[in-house]
Write a protein that holds these residues in place. Structure first.
Motif, short mmCIF file in Angstrom:
data_model
loop_
_atom_site.label_atom_id
_atom_site.label_comp_id
_atom_site.label_asym_id
_atom_site.label_seq_id
_atom_site.Cartn_x
_atom_site.Cartn_y
_atom_site.Cartn_z
N SER A 63 11.86 12.11 1.24
CA SER A 63 11.18 10.83 1.16
C SER A 63 12.16 9.70 0.83
CB SER A 63 10.10 10.91 0.08
OG SER A 63 9.37 9.70 0.03
N THR A 114 0.81 -1.22 0.00
CA THR A 114 0.00 0.00 0.00
C THR A 114 0.85 1.27 0.00
OG1 THR A 114 -1.68 -1.20 1.24
CG2 THR A 114 -1.89 1.19 1.18
N TYR A 115 1.89 1.31 0.82
CA TYR A 115 2.74 2.49 0.94
C TYR A 115 4.17 2.11 0.56
CZ TYR A 115 -1.21 4.18 3.69
OH TYR A 115 -2.45 4.56 4.11
N SER A 162 6.03 9.03 8.58
CA SER A 162 4.84 9.20 7.74
C SER A 162 5.06 8.37 6.47
CB SER A 162 4.63 10.66 7.38
OG SER A 162 4.38 11.41 8.55
N TYR A 163 4.02 7.62 6.10
CA TYR A 163 4.10 6.75 4.93
C TYR A 163 3.21 7.29 3.82
CZ TYR A 163 6.13 3.53 8.31
OH TYR A 163 6.92 2.95 9.28
N SER A 164 3.67 7.17 2.58
CA SER A 164 2.87 7.59 1.42
C SER A 164 3.08 6.60 0.29
CB SER A 164 3.27 9.00 0.98
OG SER A 164 4.63 9.03 0.61
N ASN A 175 6.80 4.73 0.40
CA ASN A 175 7.73 5.79 0.80
C ASN A 175 7.54 6.16 2.27
OD1 ASN A 175 8.86 6.52 -1.95
ND2 ASN A 175 6.66 6.77 -2.31
N ALA A 176 8.61 6.68 2.87
CA ALA A 176 8.54 7.11 4.26
C ALA A 176 9.32 8.41 4.45
CB ALA A 176 9.10 6.04 5.18
N THR A 177 8.82 9.27 5.34
CA THR A 177 9.54 10.46 5.77
C THR A 177 9.61 10.44 7.29
OG1 THR A 177 7.53 11.81 5.87
CG2 THR A 177 8.79 11.87 3.79
#
Length: 183
Positions: free
Chosen positions: A144, A92-93, A181-183, A95-97
């Motif tokens: 990211s 689902t995700y 935070s995941y995107s 990338n992460a910051t």
């Protein structure tokens, strides 16, 4: 014949004493051993934060006061560290910051205040740097990072930064919390 009767009578008495000693040494003694505090959490996220990253201590190298440079400048001796993510599922995700929060110093926007207390260095704070090597202010998201399935490490660093025209030698400490935070 009285000697044989005496021998036969002595055997049960000796055996009784042996069993009594064995029974006495087999008793259980219980004492208080202490307290164990179990801490954990369940996250509704694509990765879990490694325990080592969740409660990490970063030991910065000692720097010479003369190497601090001018106000607003880092010492150039950044200490690298990673935030480790485990069991990542990138369905689902991908990338992460990372966003850090903590007590900011009023003398240098975005930097962590020196909270060492008695014997603390003055005119010195801590500056975080993101995975891209750029300055990462408190409350701002890092660049990211692309995630892979399994274990991921997000590289970060921290350095001393001079916050005043003059600085004094002493201890430097600070505490920061972080969010992923995941995107």
């Amino acid at each position: 014949m009285s000697k044989h009767i005496l021998s036969v009578m002595m055997v049960p008495a000796v055996l009784s004493a042996v069993f009594t000693v064995q029974t006495a040494s087999a008793t259980t003694v219980t004492v208080s051993g202490g307290t164990i505090h179990f801490i954990g959490s369940v996250a509704d996220a694509p990765c879990s934060v490694s325990t080592n990253s969740e409660h990490d201590v970063i030991m910065l190298d000692q720097v010479a006061l003369d190497s601090m440079g001018v106000k607003g400048e880092a010492s150039g001796q950044a200490k690298a560290f990673d935030i480790a993510l485990e069991d990542c599922n990138v369905t689902t995700y991908q990338n992460a910051t990372v966003t850090f929060n903590g007590q900011a110093t009023p003398d240098q926007a975005g930097a962590l205040a020196n909270t060492a207390g008695s014997g603390a260095a003055t005119g010195v704070a801590l500056q975080l740097f993101g995975p891209d090597g750029n300055k990462l202010d408190l409350g701002a998201a890092s660049s990211s990072q692309v995630l892979a399935t399994g274990t991921n490490k997000i590289p970060m660093s921290v350095d001393y930064i001079k916050t005043g025209d003059t600085a004094t030698a002493g201890a430097v400490e600070s505490i920061a919390t972080f969010q992923i935070s995941y995107s």
